[in-house]
Design a protein around this motif. Structure first.
Motif, PDB file in Angstrom:
ATOM      1  N   UNK A 138      -5.581 -40.150 -20.997  1.00 29.90           N
ATOM      2  CA  UNK A 138      -6.136 -38.977 -19.184  1.00 29.90           C
ATOM      3  C   UNK A 138      -5.721 -37.994 -19.161  1.00 29.90           C
ATOM      4  N   UNK A 139      -4.297 -38.361 -19.781  1.00 27.52           N
ATOM      5  CA  UNK A 139      -4.365 -36.293 -19.647  1.00 27.52           C
ATOM      6  C   UNK A 139      -5.330 -35.019 -20.284  1.00 27.52           C
ATOM      7  N   UNK A 140      -5.781 -35.798 -21.270  1.00 22.04           N
ATOM      8  CA  UNK A 140      -6.697 -34.540 -21.944  1.00 22.04           C
ATOM      9  C   UNK A 140      -7.722 -34.014 -20.938  1.00 22.04           C
ATOM     10  N   UNK A 141      -8.316 -32.995 -20.720  1.00 21.68           N
ATOM     11  CA  UNK A 141      -9.375 -32.640 -19.869  1.00 21.68           C
ATOM     12  C   UNK A 141     -10.980 -32.640 -20.436  1.00 21.68           C
ATOM     13  N   UNK A 142     -10.515 -33.113 -22.099  1.00 20.96           N
ATOM     14  CA  UNK A 142     -11.703 -33.514 -22.229  1.00 20.96           C
ATOM     15  C   UNK A 142     -12.404 -35.017 -21.162  1.00 20.96           C
ATOM     16  N   UNK A 143     -11.983 -35.452 -20.422  1.00 19.53           N
ATOM     17  CA  UNK A 143     -11.809 -36.196 -19.647  1.00 19.53           C
ATOM     18  C   UNK A 143     -12.548 -36.004 -18.299  1.00 19.53           C
ATOM     19  N   UNK A 144     -12.513 -34.277 -17.934  1.00 16.65           N
ATOM     20  CA  UNK A 144     -12.428 -34.145 -16.860  1.00 16.65           C
ATOM     21  C   UNK A 144     -14.044 -33.566 -16.300  1.00 16.65           C
ATOM     22  N   UNK A 145     -15.048 -34.016 -16.033  1.00 23.02           N
ATOM     23  CA  UNK A 145     -15.882 -33.418 -15.267  1.00 23.02           C
ATOM     24  C   UNK A 145     -16.094 -32.014 -15.393  1.00 23.02           C
ATOM     25  N   UNK A 146     -17.402 -31.376 -15.880  1.00 28.34           N
ATOM     26  CA  UNK A 146     -17.314 -29.505 -15.600  1.00 28.34           C
ATOM     27  C   UNK A 146     -18.588 -29.758 -14.778  1.00 28.34           C
ATOM     28  N   UNK A 147     -19.496 -30.704 -14.303  1.00 24.90           N
ATOM     29  CA  UNK A 147     -20.760 -30.529 -13.964  1.00 24.90           C
ATOM     30  C   UNK A 147     -20.161 -31.255 -12.269  1.00 24.90           C
ATOM     31  N   UNK A 148     -21.727 -32.055 -12.185  1.00 15.38           N
ATOM     32  CA  UNK A 148     -21.850 -32.244 -10.700  1.00 15.38           C
ATOM     33  C   UNK A 148     -22.071 -33.938 -11.122  1.00 15.38           C
ATOM     34  N   UNK A 149     -22.258 -34.304 -12.088  1.00 14.49           N
ATOM     35  CA  UNK A 149     -22.229 -35.855 -12.263  1.00 14.49           C
ATOM     36  C   UNK A 149     -20.752 -36.028 -13.040  1.00 14.49           C
ATOM     37  N   UNK A 150     -20.107 -37.243 -12.543  1.00  8.04           N
ATOM     38  CA  UNK A 150     -18.878 -37.593 -12.792  1.00  8.04           C
ATOM     39  C   UNK A 150     -19.091 -38.007 -14.310  1.00  8.04           C
ATOM     40  N   UNK A 151     -17.450 -38.382 -15.060  1.00 13.90           N
ATOM     41  CA  UNK A 151     -18.126 -38.933 -16.083  1.00 13.90           C
ATOM     42  C   UNK A 151     -17.346 -40.495 -15.911  1.00 13.90           C
ATOM     43  N   UNK A 152     -17.783 -41.586 -16.758  1.00  9.92           N
ATOM     44  CA  UNK A 152     -17.439 -42.799 -16.845  1.00  9.92           C
ATOM     45  C   UNK A 152     -15.904 -43.019 -16.984  1.00  9.92           C
ATOM     46  N   UNK A 153     -15.249 -43.734 -15.963  1.00  7.07           N
ATOM     47  CA  UNK A 153     -14.007 -44.017 -16.672  1.00  7.07           C
ATOM     48  C   UNK A 153     -12.696 -44.327 -17.694  1.00  7.07           C
ATOM     49  N   UNK A 154     -12.295 -43.820 -17.831  1.00 10.26           N
ATOM     50  CA  UNK A 154     -12.085 -43.308 -19.715  1.00 10.26           C
ATOM     51  C   UNK A 154     -11.388 -45.055 -20.104  1.00 10.26           C
ATOM     52  N   UNK A 155     -11.559 -45.701 -19.535  1.00 11.22           N
ATOM     53  CA  UNK A 155     -11.470 -46.991 -19.731  1.00 11.22           C
ATOM     54  C   UNK A 155     -12.621 -47.478 -20.231  1.00 11.22           C
ATOM     55  N   UNK A 156     -13.860 -47.034 -19.643  1.00 11.25           N
ATOM     56  CA  UNK A 156     -14.987 -47.483 -20.851  1.00 11.25           C
ATOM     57  C   UNK A 156     -15.327 -46.733 -21.255  1.00 11.25           C
TER      58      UNK A 156
END
Length: 192
Positions: A10-28
């Motif tokens: 979760x500390x990795x910025x690759x899992x942070x959304x950059x657009x308007x649509x949020x990413x699915x949770x890291x667990x998924x």
């Protein structure tokens, strides 16, 4: 372990959304990665069907998780310090009688479901299935007395022998720096 890995990733910025649509949770995303690679082969269609997501989404999640895990390498994998080496030497010597042994290594294969489109025949191993080799040697894949990875070499086509992979590894090329004072690792006879 799953929860712990999720927290670390979760500390990795690759899992942070950059657009308007949020990413699915890291667990998924981690779950998709584990389903895909935790079963025989690497079939994305089966994973997509099980999770009701698109085929391309499986690739995206796996690419993110793979990148995040690779970026953790230096934090969790490295050749042991002099003190840790001595502890490994003592433990191995007391358990099985090999003096000055700082670990062991062997190779394995990650199996593919189908022939790769590019250079596919190179990925056919001696056991007659397609895959990619990874070897556990001391800095490009070895383990200590607690079976903690101290180095690795990964990504070679399955047709390449363990011996050739080992001789191309960082460990082999710098073995004088890693193994001092008569220290050695135990390896399968196929890599000597």
């Amino acid at each position: 372990m799953f929860e712990h890995l999720t927290t670390i990733l979760s500390r990795n910025p690759i899992f942070q959304s950059r657009g308007r649509k949020p990413q699915r949770p890291i667990k998924y995303q981690l779950g998709a990665f584990l389903i895909r690679y935790g079963t025989l082969g690497s079939d994305t269609r089966r994973t997509a069907l099980q999770l009701s997501i698109g085929h391309g989404t499986v690739f995206l999640y796996c690419r993110r998780v793979t990148r995040a895990i690779r970026e953790l390498r230096d934090q969790y994998i490295g050749f042991p310090s002099e003190q840790d080496q001595q502890h490994t030497i003592d433990t191995i010597h007391n358990a099985i009688g090999f003096p000055r042994c700082v670990g062991s290594g062997d190779g394995s294969l990650i199996r593919f479901d189908e022939k790769p489109l590019v250079d596919g025949t190179q990925f056919m191993g001696r056991k007659q299935f397609f895959g990619v080799s990874y070897d556990f040697f001391t800095t490009d894949a070895t383990v200590d007395h607690r079976t903690r990875i101290t180095s690795y070499e990964i990504g070679w086509p399955a047709a390449v022998t363990d011996s050739r992979i080992f001789k191309q590894s960082d460990f082999w090329k710098h073995r004088v720096e890693y193994l001092r004072d008569g220290h050695y690792i135990l390896v399968d006879k196929g890599v000597s």
